[in-house]
Motif scaffolding. Structure first.
Motif, PDB file in Angstrom:
ATOM      1  N   LYS A 124       0.826  -1.218   0.000  1.00 40.17           N
ATOM      2  CA  LYS A 124       0.000   0.000   0.000  1.00 40.17           C
ATOM      3  C   LYS A 124       0.854   1.259   0.000  1.00 40.17           C
ATOM      4  N   THR A 173       0.974   7.081   8.049  1.00 39.77           N
ATOM      5  CA  THR A 173       0.998   7.137   9.516  1.00 39.77           C
ATOM      6  C   THR A 173       2.098   6.241  10.082  1.00 39.77           C
ATOM      7  N   ARG A 204       7.085   5.794  13.031  1.00 37.33           N
ATOM      8  CA  ARG A 204       8.454   5.252  13.125  1.00 37.33           C
ATOM      9  C   ARG A 204       9.480   6.367  13.282  1.00 37.33           C
ATOM     10  N   ASN A 264       1.450  -3.980  17.370  1.00 43.07           N
ATOM     11  CA  ASN A 264       0.191  -3.463  17.904  1.00 43.07           C
ATOM     12  C   ASN A 264       0.005  -2.015  17.475  1.00 43.07           C
ATOM     13  N   VAL A 276      -0.932   1.976  17.989  1.00 43.62           N
ATOM     14  CA  VAL A 276      -0.815   2.982  19.038  1.00 43.62           C
ATOM     15  C   VAL A 276      -2.264   3.397  19.379  1.00 43.62           C
ATOM     16  N   ALA A 332      -2.960   8.296  17.543  1.00 42.66           N
ATOM     17  CA  ALA A 332      -2.727   8.093  16.106  1.00 42.66           C
ATOM     18  C   ALA A 332      -3.400   9.215  15.317  1.00 42.66           C
ATOM     19  N   GLY A 374      -2.441   3.799   5.684  1.00 43.49           N
ATOM     20  CA  GLY A 374      -2.436   3.259   7.045  1.00 43.49           C
ATOM     21  C   GLY A 374      -3.226   4.102   8.029  1.00 43.49           C
ATOM     22  N   ARG A 393      -7.084   3.316  10.612  1.00 37.47           N
ATOM     23  CA  ARG A 393      -6.693   1.922  10.597  1.00 37.47           C
ATOM     24  C   ARG A 393      -7.727   1.030  11.274  1.00 37.47           C
ATOM     25  N   GLN A 442     -10.883   4.998  14.722  1.00 36.26           N
ATOM     26  CA  GLN A 442     -10.171   6.136  14.115  1.00 36.26           C
ATOM     27  C   GLN A 442     -11.028   6.786  13.017  1.00 36.26           C
ATOM     28  N   ARG A 465      13.128  -3.685   9.590  1.00 40.92           N
ATOM     29  CA  ARG A 465      12.145  -3.110  10.489  1.00 40.92           C
ATOM     30  C   ARG A 465      11.910  -4.090  11.636  1.00 40.92           C
ATOM     31  N   ARG A 522       0.554  -9.114  12.903  1.00 36.73           N
ATOM     32  CA  ARG A 522       0.028  -7.977  12.134  1.00 36.73           C
ATOM     33  C   ARG A 522      -1.090  -8.417  11.177  1.00 36.73           C
TER      34      ARG A 522
HETATM   35  P1  ADP Z   1       2.133  -2.287   7.527  1.00 35.30           P
HETATM   36  O1  ADP Z   1       0.823  -1.914   6.945  1.00 35.30           O
HETATM   37  O2  ADP Z   1       2.973  -3.108   6.603  1.00 35.30           O
HETATM   38  O3  ADP Z   1       1.972  -2.958   8.872  1.00 35.30           O
HETATM   39  P2  ADP Z   1       2.690   0.489   8.318  1.00 35.30           P
HETATM   40  O4  ADP Z   1       3.933   1.283   8.159  1.00 35.30           O
HETATM   41  O5  ADP Z   1       1.443   1.018   7.683  1.00 35.30           O
HETATM   42  O6  ADP Z   1       3.028  -0.969   7.779  1.00 35.30           O
HETATM   43  O7  ADP Z   1       2.371   0.333   9.886  1.00 35.30           O
HETATM   44  C1  ADP Z   1       3.347  -0.166  10.775  1.00 35.30           C
HETATM   45  C2  ADP Z   1       2.862  -0.078  12.233  1.00 35.30           C
HETATM   46  O8  ADP Z   1       2.647   1.318  12.602  1.00 35.30           O
HETATM   47  C3  ADP Z   1       1.523  -0.751  12.556  1.00 35.30           C
HETATM   48  O9  ADP Z   1       1.653  -2.134  12.801  1.00 35.30           O
HETATM   49  C4  ADP Z   1       1.108   0.014  13.823  1.00 35.30           C
HETATM   50  O10 ADP Z   1       1.821  -0.401  14.959  1.00 35.30           O
HETATM   51  C5  ADP Z   1       1.563   1.438  13.537  1.00 35.30           C
HETATM   52  N1  ADP Z   1       0.482   2.229  12.914  1.00 35.30           N
HETATM   53  C6  ADP Z   1       0.437   2.659  11.628  1.00 35.30           C
HETATM   54  N2  ADP Z   1      -0.672   3.369  11.390  1.00 35.30           N
HETATM   55  C7  ADP Z   1      -1.378   3.374  12.568  1.00 35.30           C
HETATM   56  C8  ADP Z   1      -2.616   3.927  12.981  1.00 35.30           C
HETATM   57  N3  ADP Z   1      -3.407   4.627  12.131  1.00 35.30           N
HETATM   58  N4  ADP Z   1      -3.009   3.749  14.255  1.00 35.30           N
HETATM   59  C9  ADP Z   1      -2.264   3.071  15.114  1.00 35.30           C
HETATM   60  N5  ADP Z   1      -1.086   2.514  14.808  1.00 35.30           N
HETATM   61  C10 ADP Z   1      -0.635   2.653  13.545  1.00 35.30           C
END
Ligand code: ADP
Length: 176
Positions: free
Chosen positions: A15, A33, A38, A58, A60, A65, A84, A87, A91, A125, A136
């Motif tokens: 994505k 996000t 990160r 997990n 946040v 978020a 993302g 999610r 939200q 990562r 996940r």
């Molecule tokens: P992927 O979709 O491959 O897991 P992302 O970079 O989109 O990769 O997300 C990585 C991590 O960041 C998620 O597993 C979660 O812990 C956190 N995260 C991302 N977006 C959100 C969100 N909207 N709310 C809460 N946590 C989030």
């Protein structure tokens, strides 16, 4: 209201890659996000706490978020490509009065295919270990997939994310 296209999909569906291509081709603004989270400073209490949740696969807490993502958007004239975010349905409800979701691009495919991509990607990562990847996928199924019903078939476009980046983008372009 701020308009946005949402990109959702299981881990490894690509994505982020497709969101970047959409933003580039149509002149939209890409907001990831995951990338924002990160990038949090691990020397702060909040950063430490949130990064440890992320590294375990997990989410946040939803209010954080939302707050962190909306802070990055600020005043913007461009359509957003939200990668993302939201999610989960919580939200989605929190942003309902701030962001108008005009389209949802939902990537689908087999977990086995996506898992292999993530392992091959080897970006180092902390959440790309086999156990965390499996977790996940579960979180995606229980938390994120219900978003498709929430937004409804009128604006949700499902796209098979198993082929090549180029082939997927061809399908994406058709629905934008
Ligand atoms: P992927 O979709 O491959 O897991 P992302 O970079 O989109 O990769 O997300 C990585 C991590 O960041 C998620 O597993 C979660 O812990 C956190 N995260 C991302 N977006 C959100 C969100 N909207 N709310 C809460 N946590 C989030």
């Amino acid at each position: 209201m701020q308009k946005a296209i949402i990109v959702v999909g299981p881990p490894g569906a690509g994505k982020g890659t497709q969101a970047k291509l959409i933003a580039k081709k149509f002149g939209y603004k890409h907001i990831s996000t995951g990338d924002i989270l990160r990038g949090l400073n691990r020397n702060t209490e909040l950063g430490k706490k949130l990064l440890s949740l992320i590294n375990k696969g997990n989410f946040v807490p939803p209010k954080l978020a939302v707050q962190i993502t909306l802070n990055h958007i600020k005043a913007n004239k461009k359509v957003l490509v939200l990668d993302g975010f939201p999610r989960n349905v919580i939200q989605a409800k929190l942003i309902k009065n701030k962001i108008e979701v005009i389209k949802v691009i939902a990537f689908t495919g087999r977990n086995s295919v996506f898992k292999e991509r993530l392992i091959k990607r080897g970006q180092g990562r902390a959440d790309d270990t086999v156990e965390v990847i499996n977790h996940r996928f579960k979180v995606y199924k229980t938390e994120t997939e219900p978003l498709l019903k929430h937004y409804g078939a009128q604006i949700v476009h499902k796209i098979n994310a198993e082929p090549s980046i180029k082939a997927i983008f061809k399908e994406v372009e058709k629905v934008i």
